[in-house]
Design an enzyme around this catalytic site. Structure first.
Site, PDB file in Angstrom:
ATOM      1  N   SER A 153      21.502  -3.304   1.691  1.00 46.82           N
ATOM      2  CA  SER A 153      22.583  -3.093   0.733  1.00 46.82           C
ATOM      3  C   SER A 153      23.913  -2.913   1.476  1.00 46.82           C
ATOM      4  O   SER A 153      24.342  -3.826   2.189  1.00 46.82           O
ATOM      5  CB  SER A 153      22.248  -1.894  -0.163  1.00 46.82           C
ATOM      6  OG  SER A 153      23.074  -1.855  -1.299  1.00 46.82           O
ATOM      7  N   ASP A 236      17.321  -8.545  -8.037  1.00 44.08           N
ATOM      8  CA  ASP A 236      18.707  -8.144  -7.816  1.00 44.08           C
ATOM      9  C   ASP A 236      19.555  -8.774  -8.913  1.00 44.08           C
ATOM     10  O   ASP A 236      19.149  -9.744  -9.566  1.00 44.08           O
ATOM     11  CB  ASP A 236      19.186  -8.619  -6.437  1.00 44.08           C
ATOM     12  CG  ASP A 236      19.171  -7.517  -5.395  1.00 44.08           C
ATOM     13  OD1 ASP A 236      19.677  -6.416  -5.684  1.00 44.08           O
ATOM     14  OD2 ASP A 236      18.645  -7.741  -4.285  1.00 44.08           O
ATOM     15  N   HIS A 268      16.228  -4.351  -6.040  1.00 42.64           N
ATOM     16  CA  HIS A 268      17.152  -3.972  -4.970  1.00 42.64           C
ATOM     17  C   HIS A 268      16.603  -2.839  -4.101  1.00 42.64           C
ATOM     18  O   HIS A 268      17.001  -2.698  -2.939  1.00 42.64           O
ATOM     19  CB  HIS A 268      18.482  -3.543  -5.599  1.00 42.64           C
ATOM     20  CG  HIS A 268      19.582  -3.292  -4.624  1.00 42.64           C
ATOM     21  ND1 HIS A 268      20.357  -4.292  -4.090  1.00 42.64           N
ATOM     22  CD2 HIS A 268      20.031  -2.136  -4.056  1.00 42.64           C
ATOM     23  CE1 HIS A 268      21.246  -3.786  -3.265  1.00 42.64           C
ATOM     24  NE2 HIS A 268      21.074  -2.467  -3.217  1.00 42.64           N
TER      25      HIS A 268
END
Length: 293
Positions: A153, A236, A268
């Site tokens: 991320s 995602d 995610h």
């Protein structure tokens, strides 16, 4: 293609809120569960590996890293630097040792890097910190045979910024053999008008100079021999997926060694949580990259 510049603020914030795209559990629950899984994995790693905690890589309070060392006498040591996510404002190295769980059995050293998250830290500082942490690791562990980056991320963004470093400003040029960029964000401009930027306080100028997608020519100069994996979760958001796909295509068009991993049945969060397991897809890809499969 999503045209984020034409989105209303609430639609853009939805695209930039990974927890609202998980199919496994509600948004509030998925983030709490994520932190719990990472903490438990880090505790497992600390119980199994030889650990050196709070090792300084600079002069600042936040310039610290944790080192997880396998019990091996081999001089052929591979080392993975892990850079945590949390939208540059959450998490720390205290939840970042989990990736060591399947790696120290293979003789791989793992370094979990801290950096000053917002609001204490700002984007330029965070990028500078992770770059300096890599330089420090290379100096302290000069016998390593392979240096690899792994970021999730916001950590994938920071890892990509490391790859784009102009090392002439430093006294050393790290030979990074591989980089794992997991569910990252590579263009910071969409963030500027959203709640994410409230603690970061980025201007457009700051966002542009810290967007990896704007720095591909520099990456080609500094990391041409690095094998890059751009990984994205099936669940995602469309904006996150598009950023990864576009960044991958830009790297590929520049002639860099890059592969795309679109990981099915993941969101995610569990795309990186699964790396606690030696049999998970991304762990196997990482070990194969190191010749440790």
């Amino acid at each position: 293609m999503l045209h984020w510049t034409q989105m209303k603020k609430d639609a853009l914030e939805l695209q930039l809120s990974p927890s609202r795209w998980s199919h496994r559990m509600p948004a509030d629950s998925v983030t709490e569960a994520h932190v719990k899984v990472l903490k438990e994995g880090t505790e497992r790693a600390r119980a199994s590996a030889q650990t050196f905690l709070n090792v300084p890589y600079g002069e600042g309070d936040g310039d610290k890293m944790d080192v997880y060392v396998p019990r091996t006498k081999s001089r052929d040591v591979h080392l993975v630097i892990y850079i945590h996510g949390g939208y540059w404002q959450l998490l720390s190295k205290e939840e970042s040792g989990f990736v060591a769980v399947p790696l120290f059995d293979k003789g791989v050293v793992v370094v979990a890097v801290d950096y000053d998250i917002a609001p204490k830290g700002h984007m330029d500082l965070m990028v500078s910190q992770v770059r300096r942490s890599v330089v420090s690791v290379v100096r302290q562990y000069s016998h390593i045979s392979g240096l690899y980056l792994c970021g999730h991320s916001a950590g994938a963004h920071l890892a990509a910024m490391v790859l784009s470093t102009d090392w002439s400003q430093y006294s050393i040029t790290p030979q990074i053999k591989g980089a794992f960029l997991i569910s990252g964000i590579y263009d910071l401009l969409p963030v500027l008008s959203t709640y994410i930027n409230e603690p970061l306080k980025m201007t457009e100028e700051v966002a542009v100079r810290n967007s990896p997608c704007k720095l591909v020519p520099q990456l080609k100069l500094s990391s041409s021999s690095c094998h890059i994996v751009v990984a994205i979760a099936q669940n995602d958001s469309p904006l996150f997926r598009e950023q990864s796909e576009q960044y991958y295509k830009m790297l590929e068009a520049s002639g860099l060694k890059v592969a795309m991993e679109d990981v099915p049945n993941t969101d995610h969060f569990n795309i990186v949580e699964l790396m606690i397991d030696a049999e998970s897809h991304l762990t196997k890809v990482l070990l194969t990259m190191m010749g440790k499969s």
